[in-house]
Design a protein around this motif. Structure first.
Motif, PDB file in Angstrom:
ATOM      1  N   PHE A 289       3.057 -10.511  -6.621  1.00  0.00           N
ATOM      2  CA  PHE A 289       3.793  -9.368  -6.076  1.00  0.00           C
ATOM      3  C   PHE A 289       5.293  -9.454  -6.317  1.00  0.00           C
ATOM      4  N   ASP A 290       5.825 -10.663  -6.552  1.00  0.00           N
ATOM      5  CA  ASP A 290       7.266 -10.831  -6.715  1.00  0.00           C
ATOM      6  C   ASP A 290       7.699 -10.945  -8.174  1.00  0.00           C
ATOM      7  N   ARG A 291       6.790 -10.681  -9.111  1.00  0.00           N
ATOM      8  CA  ARG A 291       7.198 -10.672 -10.521  1.00  0.00           C
ATOM      9  C   ARG A 291       8.247  -9.592 -10.727  1.00  0.00           C
ATOM     10  N   PRO A 292       9.412  -9.926 -11.310  1.00  0.00           N
ATOM     11  CA  PRO A 292      10.448  -8.914 -11.514  1.00  0.00           C
ATOM     12  C   PRO A 292       9.942  -7.791 -12.421  1.00  0.00           C
ATOM     13  N   ALA A 293      10.075  -6.559 -11.948  1.00  0.00           N
ATOM     14  CA  ALA A 293       9.544  -5.425 -12.708  1.00  0.00           C
ATOM     15  C   ALA A 293      10.219  -5.280 -14.060  1.00  0.00           C
ATOM     16  N   ASP A 294      11.514  -5.586 -14.135  1.00  0.00           N
ATOM     17  CA  ASP A 294      12.223  -5.400 -15.398  1.00  0.00           C
ATOM     18  C   ASP A 294      11.855  -6.435 -16.452  1.00  0.00           C
ATOM     19  N   ARG A 295      11.070  -7.433 -16.074  1.00  0.00           N
ATOM     20  CA  ARG A 295      10.639  -8.449 -17.042  1.00  0.00           C
ATOM     21  C   ARG A 295       9.181  -8.279 -17.470  1.00  0.00           C
ATOM     22  N   LEU A 296       8.547  -7.249 -16.959  1.00  0.00           N
ATOM     23  CA  LEU A 296       7.151  -7.027 -17.319  1.00  0.00           C
ATOM     24  C   LEU A 296       7.066  -6.200 -18.598  1.00  0.00           C
ATOM     25  N   PRO A 297       6.253  -6.620 -19.565  1.00  0.00           N
ATOM     26  CA  PRO A 297       6.085  -5.833 -20.793  1.00  0.00           C
ATOM     27  C   PRO A 297       5.473  -4.464 -20.483  1.00  0.00           C
TER      28      PRO A 297
END
Length: 383
Positions: A289-297
């Protein structure tokens, strides 16, 4: 809190009874249910009585009922309205106002008028304005934390009911006689939900505002289809909306450095997703849930959208998620998606995919649920 599946189940249950129906009477039992309505209970009841309901529409967690004119040939809002200029009709103390008040500094005092003329009087807002067909309106319903809308005839009064609408369906029975009236009960134990009459605005993109069920096909060009209540106009489209723009969502998500779950819960980016379905979708997509959205492909975000839609549709098939009696459909029945939850509320139980015990962690004054193996925590950012 009811999320998209729960609200859609309620909308679909109301649709056959309210589409084309006439509101016969309105009873406000608790004015706390009108916190979003601009006016007192008398105004709410007066402006609804005699109106027709065009449809039941939903966007995200909001639901509304576009209103047409009265069907009895009279305007329901101006029954026995007084002429404010006629001293024999005017109410000397409308809504408890005082007969006279000191004039603000700089205003001119009243002066005697020539014989036979009426003195000028300040224009006051009409407490019961007539229906203005040029400015469409809708009855907006938000279920809040524990709101319900129950539908029935001759049923015992529900506990915690706040508003009751008596409605005449437009249909007929087998003998061709009009169907008997039905009651809509707005029930809310915790009083965070509300009803309100609101003005309608054109949708920004010109597309239909939300899901209206069968009438989407039967009358796609209805005037109200491309209008939305002002109170709902800031809410983004939901992933099941045909007009939802995947690319726009992905672009918005990739501009945010916050965790991806925060993005899913932001109703200005995507609507209808709450804590339950966010946790279930993130587990299905194997995302913490805390994966940074701007780093997701982009491909990962598209996969996430696919999983969100799959989870929402499964929940719809099961009638939504019920943990207690606070969420039921219009017939008072519970949903069964809680029996298929993979991670939400399943802490300590084995992950359905790998068998690792599910964990529960603090998140934004609530909780998040995940599998530690399938959804590993992101690496700490270096600053």
């Amino acid at each position: 809190m009811p999320e998209l599946p729960e609200v859609e189940v309620v909308r679909a249950g109301l649709e056959p009874a309210v589409t084309g129906a006439t509101i016969l009477s309105v009873h406000v039992l608790d004015e706390r249910a009108l916190t979003r309505h601009d006016g007192p209970a008398e105004d709410f009841a007066h402006r609804l009585t005699g109106r027709t309901v065009s449809a039941a529409v939903r966007r995200g967690k909001f639901m509304w009922f576009p209103l047409g004119p009265a069907t009895n040939g009279t305007q329901p809002h101006d029954l026995q309205q007084a002429d404010p200029h006629d001293p024999q009709q005017a109410d000397p103390h409308p809504h408890g106002t005082r007969p006279s008040v000191p004039q603000p500094h700089g205003t001119r005092p009243s002066v005697p008028q020539p014989h036979g003329t009426r003195p000028s009087v300040p224009q006051q807002a009409d407490p019961h304005p007539a229906v203005d067909d040029a400015r469409p309106e809708a009855l907006v319903a938000h279920l809040g934390m524990s709101g319900q809308i129950l539908l029935g005839r001759d049923r015992p009064a529900a506990r915690h009911r706040r508003i009751v609408l008596d409605v005449q369906p437009r249909g007929t029975d087998r003998d061709g006689a009009p169907e008997p009236p039905v009651q809509l009960e707005f029930v809310d134990q915790r009083t965070f939900g509300s009803m309100a009459i609101d003005r309608m605005l054109p949708t920004v993109d010109g597309a239909p505002a939300g899901s209206a069920g069968a009438i989407d096909v039967a009358d796609p060009d209805a005037a109200w289809r491309r209008t939305i209540p002002f109170q709902v106009s800031h809410i983004a489209r939901d992933p099941l909306d045909p007009a939802f723009d995947d690319d726009r969502f992905i672009a918005a998500a990739r501009k945010r450095s916050s965790g991806i779950k925060r993005v899913l819960l932001d109703q200005g980016v995507v609507s209808g997703i709450g804590n339950i379905y966010a946790d279930e979708s993130l587990w299905a997509a194997r995302l913490h849930f805390d994966r940074p959205a701007d780093r997701l492909p982009r491909a990962t975000l598209r996969l996430l959208l696919d999983e969100v839609r799959a989870v929402l549709r499964r929940a719809l098939d099961d009638g939504g998620t019920s943990f207690d009696a606070q969420y039921v459909n219009v017939n008072g029945q519970s949903g069964y998606f809680s029996q298929r939850l993979a991670v939400y509320g399943q802490q300590g139980k084995p992950c359905p995919r790998c068998g690792t015990p599910i964990v529960r962690e603090a998140f934004m004054n609530r909780s998040s649920h995940r599998c530690p193996v399938c959804q590993p925590a992101p690496r700490v950012r270096l600053r």
